[in-house]
Motif scaffolding. Structure first.
Motif, PDB file in Angstrom:
ATOM      1  N   ILE A 211      -3.483  19.984  -0.073  1.00  0.00           N
ATOM      2  CA  ILE A 211      -2.383  19.304  -0.507  1.00  0.00           C
ATOM      3  C   ILE A 211      -3.195  17.908  -0.719  1.00  0.00           C
ATOM      4  O   ILE A 211      -3.750  17.184   0.042  1.00  0.00           O
ATOM      5  CB  ILE A 211      -1.496  18.966   0.925  1.00  0.00           C
ATOM      6  N   GLN A 212      -2.864  17.226  -2.075  1.00  0.00           N
ATOM      7  CA  GLN A 212      -3.494  16.123  -2.262  1.00  0.00           C
ATOM      8  C   GLN A 212      -2.369  14.966  -2.132  1.00  0.00           C
ATOM      9  O   GLN A 212      -1.276  15.164  -2.805  1.00  0.00           O
ATOM     10  CB  GLN A 212      -3.955  16.104  -3.770  1.00  0.00           C
ATOM     11  N   THR A 213      -2.478  13.789  -1.414  1.00  0.00           N
ATOM     12  CA  THR A 213      -1.586  12.836  -1.499  1.00  0.00           C
ATOM     13  C   THR A 213      -2.125  11.545  -1.827  1.00  0.00           C
ATOM     14  O   THR A 213      -3.174  11.252  -1.612  1.00  0.00           O
ATOM     15  CB  THR A 213      -1.210  12.848   0.270  1.00  0.00           C
ATOM     16  N   THR A 214      -1.294  10.920  -2.559  1.00  0.00           N
ATOM     17  CA  THR A 214      -1.609   9.367  -2.769  1.00  0.00           C
ATOM     18  C   THR A 214      -0.358   8.761  -2.603  1.00  0.00           C
ATOM     19  O   THR A 214       0.715   9.164  -2.195  1.00  0.00           O
ATOM     20  CB  THR A 214      -2.297   9.266  -4.131  1.00  0.00           C
ATOM     21  N   MET A 215      -0.492   7.333  -2.915  1.00  0.00           N
ATOM     22  CA  MET A 215       0.720   6.573  -3.128  1.00  0.00           C
ATOM     23  C   MET A 215       0.835   5.513  -4.218  1.00  0.00           C
ATOM     24  O   MET A 215      -0.191   5.308  -4.827  1.00  0.00           O
ATOM     25  CB  MET A 215       0.958   5.769  -1.590  1.00  0.00           C
ATOM     26  N   GLU A 216       1.925   4.860  -4.071  1.00  0.00           N
ATOM     27  CA  GLU A 216       2.328   3.938  -5.353  1.00  0.00           C
ATOM     28  C   GLU A 216       2.617   2.694  -4.672  1.00  0.00           C
ATOM     29  O   GLU A 216       2.984   2.521  -3.684  1.00  0.00           O
ATOM     30  CB  GLU A 216       3.441   4.041  -6.260  1.00  0.00           C
TER      31      GLU A 216
ATOM     32  N   LYS B  88      -1.960  -2.683   7.189  1.00  0.00           N
ATOM     33  CA  LYS B  88      -2.368  -1.229   6.949  1.00  0.00           C
ATOM     34  C   LYS B  88      -2.075  -0.757   5.762  1.00  0.00           C
ATOM     35  O   LYS B  88      -2.640  -0.028   5.344  1.00  0.00           O
ATOM     36  CB  LYS B  88      -1.311  -0.625   8.020  1.00  0.00           C
ATOM     37  N   ILE B  89      -0.924  -1.059   5.244  1.00  0.00           N
ATOM     38  CA  ILE B  89      -0.662  -0.400   3.687  1.00  0.00           C
ATOM     39  C   ILE B  89      -1.736  -0.955   2.903  1.00  0.00           C
ATOM     40  O   ILE B  89      -2.281  -0.070   2.015  1.00  0.00           O
ATOM     41  CB  ILE B  89       1.047  -1.111   3.379  1.00  0.00           C
ATOM     42  N   GLU B  90      -2.116  -2.176   3.023  1.00  0.00           N
ATOM     43  CA  GLU B  90      -3.366  -2.652   2.158  1.00  0.00           C
ATOM     44  C   GLU B  90      -4.417  -1.721   2.285  1.00  0.00           C
ATOM     45  O   GLU B  90      -5.157  -1.347   1.262  1.00  0.00           O
ATOM     46  CB  GLU B  90      -3.399  -4.093   2.200  1.00  0.00           C
ATOM     47  N   ALA B  91      -4.920  -1.497   3.609  1.00  0.00           N
ATOM     48  CA  ALA B  91      -5.978  -0.647   3.876  1.00  0.00           C
ATOM     49  C   ALA B  91      -5.717   0.698   3.199  1.00  0.00           C
ATOM     50  O   ALA B  91      -6.842   1.304   2.819  1.00  0.00           O
ATOM     51  CB  ALA B  91      -6.214  -0.710   5.205  1.00  0.00           C
ATOM     52  N   MET B  92      -4.737   1.163   3.461  1.00  0.00           N
ATOM     53  CA  MET B  92      -4.334   2.715   2.884  1.00  0.00           C
ATOM     54  C   MET B  92      -4.655   2.611   1.160  1.00  0.00           C
ATOM     55  O   MET B  92      -5.173   3.577   0.523  1.00  0.00           O
ATOM     56  CB  MET B  92      -3.069   3.177   3.168  1.00  0.00           C
ATOM     57  N   ARG B  93      -4.072   1.512   0.840  1.00  0.00           N
ATOM     58  CA  ARG B  93      -4.325   1.401  -0.888  1.00  0.00           C
ATOM     59  C   ARG B  93      -5.641   1.138  -1.231  1.00  0.00           C
ATOM     60  O   ARG B  93      -6.117   1.889  -2.408  1.00  0.00           O
ATOM     61  CB  ARG B  93      -3.459  -0.024  -1.273  1.00  0.00           C
ATOM     62  N   GLN B  94      -6.360   0.554  -0.503  1.00  0.00           N
ATOM     63  CA  GLN B  94      -7.823   0.397  -0.897  1.00  0.00           C
ATOM     64  C   GLN B  94      -8.603   1.860  -0.757  1.00  0.00           C
ATOM     65  O   GLN B  94      -9.311   2.173  -1.587  1.00  0.00           O
ATOM     66  CB  GLN B  94      -8.402  -0.736   0.045  1.00  0.00           C
ATOM     67  N   TYR B  95      -8.410   2.438   0.436  1.00  0.00           N
ATOM     68  CA  TYR B  95      -8.898   4.000   0.387  1.00  0.00           C
ATOM     69  C   TYR B  95      -8.233   4.696  -0.657  1.00  0.00           C
ATOM     70  O   TYR B  95      -9.240   5.359  -1.295  1.00  0.00           O
ATOM     71  CB  TYR B  95      -8.353   4.453   1.678  1.00  0.00           C
ATOM     72  N   LEU B  96      -7.206   4.496  -1.167  1.00  0.00           N
ATOM     73  CA  LEU B  96      -6.715   5.454  -2.266  1.00  0.00           C
ATOM     74  C   LEU B  96      -7.000   5.024  -3.734  1.00  0.00           C
ATOM     75  O   LEU B  96      -6.668   5.403  -4.699  1.00  0.00           O
ATOM     76  CB  LEU B  96      -5.333   5.663  -2.182  1.00  0.00           C
ATOM     77  N   GLU B  97      -7.467   3.574  -3.679  1.00  0.00           N
ATOM     78  CA  GLU B  97      -7.775   2.838  -4.998  1.00  0.00           C
ATOM     79  C   GLU B  97      -6.637   2.887  -5.876  1.00  0.00           C
ATOM     80  O   GLU B  97      -6.605   3.007  -7.005  1.00  0.00           O
ATOM     81  CB  GLU B  97      -9.014   3.495  -5.407  1.00  0.00           C
ATOM     82  N   VAL B  98      -5.308   2.435  -5.244  1.00  0.00           N
ATOM     83  CA  VAL B  98      -4.068   1.980  -5.890  1.00  0.00           C
ATOM     84  C   VAL B  98      -3.659   0.666  -5.851  1.00  0.00           C
ATOM     85  O   VAL B  98      -3.903  -0.056  -5.027  1.00  0.00           O
ATOM     86  CB  VAL B  98      -2.971   3.144  -5.643  1.00  0.00           C
TER      87      VAL B  98
END
Lengths: 140, 140, 140, 140
Positions: free
Chosen positions: A76-81, A130-140
């Motif tokens: 399962i590949q998960t990313t966010m917008e 936390k959201i910002e850290a998740m975005r950086q991890y996902l590079e979005v």
């Protein structure tokens, strides 16, 4: 853009009378991928609740491309917008582990609310971090 | 002894790759029968919680006799056993609605606890009354 | 346009850790509504298979408006869209039985294939007749 | 006696309104453990079917000791009993991965049948060999 990857084995009880994974079970796979991702950033469902927050699903989409069956392993590949409001949109791809083919794609849209279900007027700064850290991890 | 009866339609997503209802789903059918019965006597799971009580399952048995499949209607028959302690034992029979054949039998054993999960030393009188009313209804 | 209506009781095992029906279970409710409708017109999953046909879901959407919980009765309203090709689109509304509020809406898109999963080039006349009968019943 | 071990992450959708894993889901965990074990010895459900055999569950027991919840990892320990007839009995223990506590124990009894569900009069020698290999692995 990067995807967080979660490996799952198809369970016998997830296969339907047609010999393929019943379409509704993909929703639990999306959730497994999303939770593994969000927990890393202290945004899992129980972690949010400790911050007096909920993130209920308000919209769900899924496109089914190829069937999976018992014995298959799936990734399962998960990313966010990136969104500007108290809303989180996650995107998913389910791949067959052995041959890499895309079995399904989908999305879930979540709103951030308090424990009574009232939409947040403003996202608290510590949650934004936390959201910002998740975005950086996902590079979005 | 009487049985409380609950009618259910087999769902397509309850049927497995062998074309019959997956054995684990009978547990949700037992529960549906039990909850319909206990709710009548204000002993349903949410009603118990309002009285600061829980009734977790501590033991489960199921014997599978004949398969059910999609399109079948089944009748869940639920009754209970008279016990002297803070314990409730329910018995179930799943019948095929059309031909009356027994598809499965089973039981669940529940203990009465407070909200922290501590076993009740003594069952509160108002709960005993509800259990007694349920027993009279079931003639056990 | 008319809706075919299916009544369901929310099961305890369908309620999640937040005390509301877990979002993925709505997919099984949509399916219960759809199957009750299609079976009336000999287009249920097992009936199709007898005609050497499958109707796999290729797309799924769901919008969640209000939560449901244990003890609620829900009405699944199912209708369909007229399409020109070997494709069936069903639309759903989940209503709270007591207060009539819309809890969720959604859709599933199905393609008609042979038993090997190959898309039908042409829909057989007897299947077209069944679809036409279903359309007349639903006034679409 | 040895146990075959299978590691699982508790899914959010497996947790009920009381905040603990719903008791019926342990049945799918038992099955995941059993299938991982039997597949190693070409006795998985799909492998049996290729040999024109089925191994339906005829009896199920489960004892619940301690609750599991979302975020927990659990280890399913699976072993089997030596029987003389066309019957297989599997035993399970569910352990909390971090603290090693036993959360549940249980068993499933299976009979060997042909594809029509008729009990085998005699177990074919090649199946006996597979069962014997599984017994040696488990030291039972």
């Amino acid at each position: 853009m990067k995807y967080h990857e979660t490996l799952l084995q198809v369970r016998f009880c997830e296969v339907d009378a047609y010999g393929v994974v019943w379409h509704g079970h993909y929703i639990s796979w999306f959730e497994a991928g999303r939770n593994e991702l969000t927990e890393r950033f202290h945004m899992g469902p129980f972690q949010l609740k400790e911050m007096n927050l909920l993130a209920p699903v308000v919209e769900l989409t899924c496109q089914f491309k190829l069937p999976a069956t018992f014995g298959d392993s799936v990734v399962i590949q998960t990313t966010m917008e990136r969104t500007e409001v108290a809303k989180l949109i996650f995107y998913y791809r389910v791949l067959h582990k052995e041959n890499g083919k895309v079995l399904a794609t989908g999305s879930t849209t979540h709103v951030l609310t308090d424990l009574k279900g009232t939409l947040l007027y403003r996202v608290p700064p510590d949650v934004l971090e936390k959201i910002e850290a998740m975005r950086q991890y996902l590079e979005v």
